[in-house]
Design an enzyme around this catalytic site. Structure first.
Site, mmCIF file in Angstrom:
data_model
loop_
_atom_site.group_PDB
_atom_site.id
_atom_site.type_symbol
_atom_site.label_atom_id
_atom_site.label_comp_id
_atom_site.label_asym_id
_atom_site.label_seq_id
_atom_site.Cartn_x
_atom_site.Cartn_y
_atom_site.Cartn_z
ATOM 1 N N GLU A 276 0.831 -1.213 0.000
ATOM 2 C CA GLU A 276 0.000 0.000 0.000
ATOM 3 C C GLU A 276 0.864 1.261 0.000
ATOM 4 O OE1 GLU A 276 -1.959 -0.420 3.776
ATOM 5 O OE2 GLU A 276 -3.044 -2.227 3.206
ATOM 6 N N ARG A 279 3.431 7.634 -0.285
ATOM 7 C CA ARG A 279 4.496 8.629 -0.439
ATOM 8 C C ARG A 279 5.532 8.250 -1.500
ATOM 9 N NH1 ARG A 279 5.893 11.679 4.178
ATOM 10 N NH2 ARG A 279 5.061 9.933 5.355
ATOM 11 N N CYS A 345 -1.564 33.732 10.518
ATOM 12 C CA CYS A 345 -1.281 34.375 11.807
ATOM 13 C C CYS A 345 -0.898 33.377 12.883
ATOM 14 C CB CYS A 345 -2.499 35.182 12.227
ATOM 15 S SG CYS A 345 -2.922 36.364 10.956
ATOM 16 N N TYR A 373 0.900 13.987 0.774
ATOM 17 C CA TYR A 373 0.456 14.605 2.028
ATOM 18 C C TYR A 373 0.624 16.118 1.996
ATOM 19 C CZ TYR A 373 0.714 9.702 3.278
ATOM 20 O OH TYR A 373 0.551 8.339 3.277
#
Ligand code: LLP
Length: 418
Positions: A276, A279, A345, A373
């Site tokens: 699986e 990345r 911010c 990601y």
């Protein structure tokens, strides 16, 4: 070619394949994610080829990058999919993916998600607890179906990665301890609407050592042997994802080395191997392109304030992750060390610390290794529209997701009368 090699300098200017990033920015604006079709194709083919004819299924982990065009590209290459929600399942189907090559992972599948997946006849549910198994059995019964299941076991292996993305230790919420898993397989008769077709594990992400994979695979093999002795007909062994990529100076095993190792550990069995990866397929196939809005000097530091922020790429803020940051045009201005920060911010809104760059206001920067990601973890924090996504195919950039509008962000909200 893989990863970084798709992004190269020609005469001091950074290109994706043969396309100028500067031109892409001029035409489409920034921030934008840019992916290389050839880099992704190449990474997939490296995985596929490394199995050398062995029965296998590569189930791309959709969570890494779930854009429909990316899923479609992988589906065309023959990839299967690893999903963790009903939403991801719908994406796979929309993108032309095959439900029969799709496995459903995750600790908290809802009844509705189970129904959707059963209706579509997915390949397998990776079940993570006895409670989940019992619900799945009931749901399948109510639909007059039998759910194909692998138990996700927790092999208690230290993946030696960031604690937030380590999943195979017994303290983690994931999987079922080996002995307990054995007991559940043995109690199969209690779950007549479930058919145990596989075994599964996943020990973590961004692994840069081969040893934890070896250790986990060996433990999985032991479990397989125990099940075989008890006459279970296990059709596949799913060894999860997790292969790391180079962001900075990591030296993860190559795709070939990793797959060959898994094949060699399991050489004496004929069952199909499932992996699986997320990345390792998309991570280095994509970048985040951003423009410097302002250079700001304070008594303590130099800041390059860019138009991308933690809402676009949260990995640096969340995991202190390192992404290489390259100037799109090299120049001879005096180099300085910069904090690369976004407009949000929060002091935690940074993309890189202390990077030595020769840059001016208005320059473009490429945040490297952002294909995995990145966009999939992006948000609308500070009511910032999510970035555009572009897939470069040959010499052509294609918009695969429009830049979001403020209207789209607030579409579901309502002021109420009271
Ligand atoms: N299979 C399962 C069950 C998973 O949980 C994951 C990732 C994968 C496969 C794919 O792992 P990969 O091959 O991509 O390492 N957001 C984090 C990574 C979270 C990974 C979660 N699970 C990051 O940005 O580093």
């Amino acid at each position: 070619m893989s990863g970084f090699e798709a992004f190269v300098y020609h005469n001091g200017e950074l290109f994706v394949e043969n396309v100028s990033l500067k031109k892409i920015a001029e035409k489409f604006g920034t921030p934008c994610y840019i992916y290389s079709q050839s880099a992704l194709t190449n990474a997939y083919q490296q995985f596929d080829a490394a199995f050398e004819g062995r029965d296998h299924l590569i189930c791309y982990a959709v969570k890494a990058n779930s854009n429909l065009a990316i899923l479609n590209l992988l589906a065309r290459l023959g990839s299967g999919f690893d999903i963790v929600s009903g939403g991801e399942l719908q994406r796979v189907i929309r993108a032309g993916g095959d439900a029969q090559k799709t496995i459903f992972s995750g600790v908290g599948k809802s009844v509705n998600e189970m129904r959707m997946a059963l209706n579509l006849n997915i390949l397998c549910f990776n079940v993570e607890s006895e409670a989940e198994l019992s619900i799945l059995n009931q749901v399948a019964k109510s639909m007059n179906k039998v759910a194909p299941v692998s138990l996700r076991v927790n092999p208690d292996v230290d993946a030696k990665t960031h604690p937030y993305i380590s999943t195979g230790l017994k303290e983690n919420k994931f999987g079922i301890a080996m002995d307990e898993a054995m007991e559940i397989y043995q109690s199969a008769h209690l779950y007549p609407h479930v058919r145990f077709t596989g075994i599964d594990c996943h020990i973590g992400s961004q692994l840069s050592l081969i040893e934890p994979f070896v250790e986990a695979s060996e433990k999985m093999l032991q479990l397989f042997d125990r099940l075989k002795k008890q006459k279970f007909n296990i059709e596949h062994i799913d060894l999860g994802g997790g292969l790391g990529i180079r962001y900075n100076n990591e030296k993860p095993p190559s795709i070939k080395e990793y797959v060959s190792k898994l094949c060699s550990i399991t050489r004496n069995i004929k069952q199909r191997l499932v992996i699986e990866p997320g990345r390792a397929l998309v991570g280095n196939s994509g970048i985040l392109l951003t423009r410097i809005e302002y250079l700001k000097q304070t008594p303590a530091r130099n800041f390059a304030i860019v138009d991308a922020a933690m809402n676009d790429l949260i990995r640096p803020s969340l995991y202190d992750a390192y992404h290489e940051i390259l100037p799109v045009e090299k120049n001879t201005i005096e180099a300085k060390n910069y904090e690369i920060v976004g407009p949000i911010c929060e002091t935690g809104d940074f993309l890189g610390h202390d990077r030595k760059l020769s840059v001016m206001n208005g320059d473009l920067l490429a945040i490297m290794s952002a294909g995995a990601y990145g966009m999939s973890m992006s948000s609308n924090y500070n009511t910032r529209p999510r970035a555009m996504e572009i897939l470069v195919v040959g010499n052509q950039p294609h918009v695969i997701r429009q830049r979001e509008s403020i209207e789209q962000i607030i579409a579901g909200e309502q002021i109420i009368a009271y």
